[in-house]
Motif scaffolding. Structure first.
Motif, PDB file in Angstrom:
ATOM      1  N   ALA A  58       0.829  -1.210   0.000  1.00 37.85           N
ATOM      2  CA  ALA A  58       0.000   0.000   0.000  1.00 37.85           C
ATOM      3  C   ALA A  58       0.862   1.258   0.000  1.00 37.85           C
ATOM      4  O   ALA A  58       0.641   2.186  -0.787  1.00 37.85           O
ATOM      5  CB  ALA A  58      -0.936  -0.016   1.204  1.00 37.85           C
ATOM      6  N   SER A  59       1.849   1.303   0.897  1.00 41.77           N
ATOM      7  CA  SER A  59       2.704   2.492   0.975  1.00 41.77           C
ATOM      8  C   SER A  59       3.537   2.651  -0.293  1.00 41.77           C
ATOM      9  O   SER A  59       3.732   3.771  -0.785  1.00 41.77           O
ATOM     10  CB  SER A  59       3.607   2.405   2.204  1.00 41.77           C
ATOM     11  OG  SER A  59       4.411   1.233   2.176  1.00 41.77           O
ATOM     12  N   GLY A  60       4.020   1.551  -0.843  1.00 40.05           N
ATOM     13  CA  GLY A  60       4.790   1.632  -2.078  1.00 40.05           C
ATOM     14  C   GLY A  60       3.945   2.106  -3.246  1.00 40.05           C
ATOM     15  O   GLY A  60       4.429   2.860  -4.105  1.00 40.05           O
ATOM     16  N   THR A  61       2.675   1.699  -3.282  1.00 45.46           N
ATOM     17  CA  THR A  61       1.788   2.165  -4.349  1.00 45.46           C
ATOM     18  C   THR A  61       1.543   3.665  -4.236  1.00 45.46           C
ATOM     19  O   THR A  61       1.537   4.389  -5.244  1.00 45.46           O
ATOM     20  CB  THR A  61       0.454   1.410  -4.292  1.00 45.46           C
ATOM     21  OG1 THR A  61       0.703   0.000  -4.428  1.00 45.46           O
ATOM     22  CG2 THR A  61      -0.472   1.869  -5.401  1.00 45.46           C
ATOM     23  N   VAL A  62       1.349   4.151  -3.005  1.00 49.97           N
ATOM     24  CA  VAL A  62       1.166   5.595  -2.805  1.00 49.97           C
ATOM     25  C   VAL A  62       2.393   6.358  -3.276  1.00 49.97           C
ATOM     26  O   VAL A  62       2.291   7.372  -3.991  1.00 49.97           O
ATOM     27  CB  VAL A  62       0.876   5.889  -1.320  1.00 49.97           C
ATOM     28  CG1 VAL A  62       0.920   7.388  -1.043  1.00 49.97           C
ATOM     29  CG2 VAL A  62      -0.480   5.326  -0.922  1.00 49.97           C
TER      30      VAL A  62
END
Length: 324
Positions: A58-62
């Protein structure tokens, strides 16, 4: 009973000689390490590895979405000074006058900082768990790296005798090119080349370099903020002027060393994004079929390549005076 025969309760001391205050210093250091370890355990002790992988995804996608948007905004530098400065001013004033100036910008910055912290912390915990499962420690992982750095430094200094490599470290000698390049004294007894069965493909090299490319991107981000956002010397150019985003960008990338660092960081970004987006898709269950795996792989390569090439085009354009 003779005191000499009694078993000693003291731990053997290795390394350099300690001073009289060493026991106190060691106890303080051990106490700090214990507190830090307890805090880390309380933070991640009950968290399942699958949850950590989802947090990284999730954080990497953001962060990837921000990187794509940031690259698209940077492309406006080709439209000229006035247009680029208007774009930079829009980012600072978006939401005004309904909201205070730069409020939306600071919300975005805090969100990105939280995503980056989540990404780094979750990745660190997963790395520690993987090393623990393999029976390795952080010192075990750093020892071969330290030896290679020391070996390279000794080569530069003039061929001092090398210390024996730590266990588990395998060195390979580069094959001679038409007899022009011969093996140095430090590697003449190493195997001639990596065995065929252990040669690594580019995707495997990228996958094994995610921590390294992540560290490079972290350093680049800090430098980038100090350079173009804060205007702090010596990161920023001597002609840095607050409010002139176009001029600051051109002045910064006109320095060859900064342009090279920028380009190398974009190469790290491409590899990190390609493997990261592919892994995030797998961890979230998007790649359910072989066809979907190929589609995700193609999209990840396209996104990583376009972002990197778009950003790299800017220092090239500045150095070639296309943008000035």
């Amino acid at each position: 009973m003779n005191s000499a025969a009694q078993p000693s309760t003291e731990r053997p001391v290795t390394g350099t000689t300690r001073t009289a205050t060493a026991p106190a210093d060691a106890s303080v250091t051990a106490g700090i390490a214990a507190v830090a370890g307890d805090a880390w355990q309380r933070m991640f002790g009950d968290t399942h590895s699958s949850d950590l992988k989802l947090a990284m995804a999730a954080s990497g996608t953001v962060l990837s979405l921000f990187t794509v948007g940031h690259m698209a905004g940077n492309m406006q530098v080709y439209l000229g000074r006035d247009h680029y400065n208007e774009y930079a001013e829009f980012i600072r004033t978006v939401g005004a006058p309904v909201l205070p100036r730069t409020s939306v910008l600071w919300v975005a910055r805090i969100g990105l900082l939280g995503s980056a912290a989540t990404h780094v912390l979750a990745g660190t915990e997963l790395t520690l768990r993987a090393m623990s499962a393999e029976g390795r420690t952080v010192a075990d992982a750093l020892r071969p790296i330290t030896w290679r750095v020391g070996a390279a430094a000794q080569k530069v200094r003039g061929g001092f005798p090398l210390a024996p490599p730590p266990s588990g470290t395998q060195r390979y000698r580069k094959a001679a090119f038409n007899g022009a390049f011969l093996a140095s004294r430090s590697d003449r007894h190493a195997p001639r080349q990596r065995p065929r069965g252990r040669r690594r493909s580019v995707p495997r090299i990228i996958a094994r370099s995610m921590r390294s490319t992540g560290a490079v991107l972290g350093l680049f981000t800090v430098y980038h903020v100090l350079d173009l956002t804060a205007g702090a010397r010596p990161a920023a150019s001597v002609s840095h002027t607050h409010g002139d985003a176009y001029g600051n960008l051109v002045a910064s990338l006109s320095r060859p060393s900064v342009a090279v660092f920028y380009t190398a960081s974009m190469a790290a970004l491409a590899g990190h994004m390609i493997h990261g987006l592919r892994t995030a898709a797998m961890d979230t269950g998007v790649t359910g079929t072989a066809r979907r795996v190929r589609q995700v792989d193609t999209i990840a390569k396209a996104v990583g390549g376009v972002v990197a090439l778009g950003n790299v085009s800017i220092p090239v354009a500045v150095l070639t005076k296309v943008v000035r």
